[in-house]
Motif scaffolding. Structure first.
Motif, PDB file in Angstrom:
ATOM      1  N   ILE B  43       0.684  -1.216   0.054  1.00 40.21           N
ATOM      2  CA  ILE B  43      -0.016  -0.049   0.024  1.00 40.21           C
ATOM      3  C   ILE B  43       1.019   1.231  -0.166  1.00 40.21           C
ATOM      4  CG2 ILE B  43      -1.645   1.310   1.354  1.00 40.21           C
ATOM      5  CD1 ILE B  43      -2.667  -1.333   2.483  1.00 40.21           C
ATOM      6  N   GLY B  44       2.103   1.160   0.951  1.00 43.58           N
ATOM      7  CA  GLY B  44       2.781   2.278   1.035  1.00 43.58           C
ATOM      8  C   GLY B  44       3.386   2.576  -0.522  1.00 43.58           C
ATOM      9  N   TYR B  45       3.856   1.540  -1.016  1.00 37.36           N
ATOM     10  CA  TYR B  45       4.489   1.761  -2.525  1.00 37.36           C
ATOM     11  C   TYR B  45       3.671   2.309  -3.466  1.00 37.36           C
ATOM     12  CZ  TYR B  45       7.144   0.467  -6.558  1.00 37.36           C
ATOM     13  OH  TYR B  45       8.070   0.498  -7.798  1.00 37.36           O
ATOM     14  N   LYS B  46       2.481   1.752  -3.350  1.00 39.77           N
ATOM     15  CA  LYS B  46       1.412   2.419  -4.385  1.00 39.77           C
ATOM     16  C   LYS B  46       0.995   3.787  -4.309  1.00 39.77           C
ATOM     17  CE  LYS B  46      -2.412   0.383  -5.888  1.00 39.77           C
ATOM     18  NZ  LYS B  46      -2.672  -0.536  -7.158  1.00 39.77           N
ATOM     19  N   VAL B  47       1.015   4.089  -2.737  1.00 33.16           N
ATOM     20  CA  VAL B  47       0.558   5.489  -2.659  1.00 33.16           C
ATOM     21  C   VAL B  47       1.846   6.626  -2.930  1.00 33.16           C
ATOM     22  CG1 VAL B  47      -0.256   7.430  -0.877  1.00 33.16           C
ATOM     23  CG2 VAL B  47      -1.154   4.847  -0.968  1.00 33.16           C
ATOM     24  N   ALA B  48       2.837   6.006  -2.530  1.00 26.69           N
ATOM     25  CA  ALA B  48       4.124   7.015  -2.717  1.00 26.69           C
ATOM     26  C   ALA B  48       5.580   6.354  -2.882  1.00 26.69           C
ATOM     27  CB  ALA B  48       4.238   7.528  -1.133  1.00 26.69           C
ATOM     28  N   GLY B  49       5.421   5.304  -3.750  1.00 24.90           N
ATOM     29  CA  GLY B  49       6.837   4.653  -4.047  1.00 24.90           C
ATOM     30  C   GLY B  49       7.565   3.933  -3.200  1.00 24.90           C
TER      31      GLY B  49
END
Lengths: 175, 160
Positions: B43-49
């Motif tokens: 989720i962190g990756y999807k939101v802010a790389g």
């Protein structure tokens, strides 16, 4: 050197634990108790009980606890980092790919083979711990009661551990 | 923990769509490692790389880490007290029950046919008799899964 070893040990545990916290227990037993001898079986049982009773992912709790016991505060830091690193590498390397292909028949086939093994390993952990822990009538009684209550009344693990501990204290006072 | 994550990232923050969330959880559960951490990473990756992935994982791990660190420090001091000793003696059999029950309740989902049952029983016996390293058994399980379940002959068909 010890801290590097702790990190690498927990890296391996993180890389091969499937199915959440319980899936990690067989690997932890193998690495920490049998292979390195960093913690005893009794200490491991303590850690599982405490990790289950505190909030947060059991796996992080156990890693932090075992790391601390093995190498102090720094040990707990490297253990937690170690157990998380493989996931981070996998997710960052292939998040887009995984989201597209996690239903791929190959991935599903491999996982279908891994899952029953993980279950078997968790059951085996139960047997190993039982051999050490179920050494009298009272302990065996608590085990059977906790198992039945989990199954029939869906008793929460925290409540079960609390009740078991309470019975332990009662029996200490009374017997 | 999953309902909590869902409420925050789908309902409250609107970072991911409901359908995407289900996929993310499926990936988080299939990938090795900790499900909550895996979810936070994806989720962190999807939101802010990549920085988002790191911050997500850090946020998911930090409260447990701090709590356990505090407990571990005191626990090791108090462990030898007789009351704590008695409590842990009563809690230990419950740990056995939790492990046995986890293998039963997770097993109902994980073992889907006779092949899975046979595989699970074989792994259990191998672990019991030969104390084989769990990593070896897991790798062998994956290989067996590939051989037993991967549909090689039907390349034209779409398998779900």
């Amino acid at each position: 050197m010890l801290h590097w070893e702790i990190y690498w040990t927990f890296f391996k545990i993180g890389a091969f634990s499937f199915g959440g916290g319980y899936g990690m227990i067989p690997l932890i037993t193998q690495e920490l108790v049998y292979h390195h001898g960093w913690v005893t079986m009794e200490q491991l049982v303590d850690m599982i009980a405490v990790s289950q009773m505190t909030p947060g992912p059991i796996a992080i709790n156990i890693a932090t606890f075992a790391g601390y016991q093995t190498g102090g505060t720094m040990g707990s830091v490297v253990a937690t980092l170690g157990v998380v690193t493989p996931s981070a590498l996998i997710v960052i390397a292939g998040v887009a790919y995984f989201l597209k292909h996690h239903k791929h028949p190959l991935v599903q086939a491999v996982l279908k083979g891994i899952r029953p093994v993980v279950i078997a390993l968790i059951a085996y952990s139960g047997v190993t711990v039982a051999q050490r822990v179920l050494d009298d009538m009272l302990a065996t009684g608590i085990f059977v009661a906790a198992l039945l209550a989990s199954h029939y009344y869906k008793l929460h693990p925290i409540a079960a551990l609390g009740a078991g501990g309470f019975i332990g204290i009662l029996s200490y006072i009374l017997l | 923990m999953i309902p909590l994550i869902e409420r925050e990232v789908v309902t409250n923050k609107g970072w991911v769509e409901e359908d995407d969330f289900l996929d993310i959880i499926a990936v988080a559960q299939s990938a090795p490692g900790i499900i909550a951490i895996n979810s936070a990473l994806v989720i962190g990756y999807k939101v802010a790389g990549i920085p988002g992935a790191f911050m997500g994982a850090l946020g998911a791990a930090l409260p447990s880490f701090v709590i356990i660190l505090l407990i571990a420090r005191f626990f090791l001091v108090f462990r030898s007290l007789e009351a704590v000793e008695a409590f842990m003696a009563g809690a230990a059999p419950v740990v056995v029950a939790l492990l046995v029950y986890a293998s039963y309740s997770m097993g109902k989902k994980a073992v889907q046919d006779w092949k899975g049952l046979l595989l699970g029983l074989t792994a259990f016996v191998l672990a019991l008799l030969f104390k084989l390293n769990p990593i070896i058994l897991i790798v062998l399980g994956g290989l067996t899964g590939f051989i037993a379940y991967y549909p090689r002959k039907r390349e034209g068909e779409k398998q779900d």
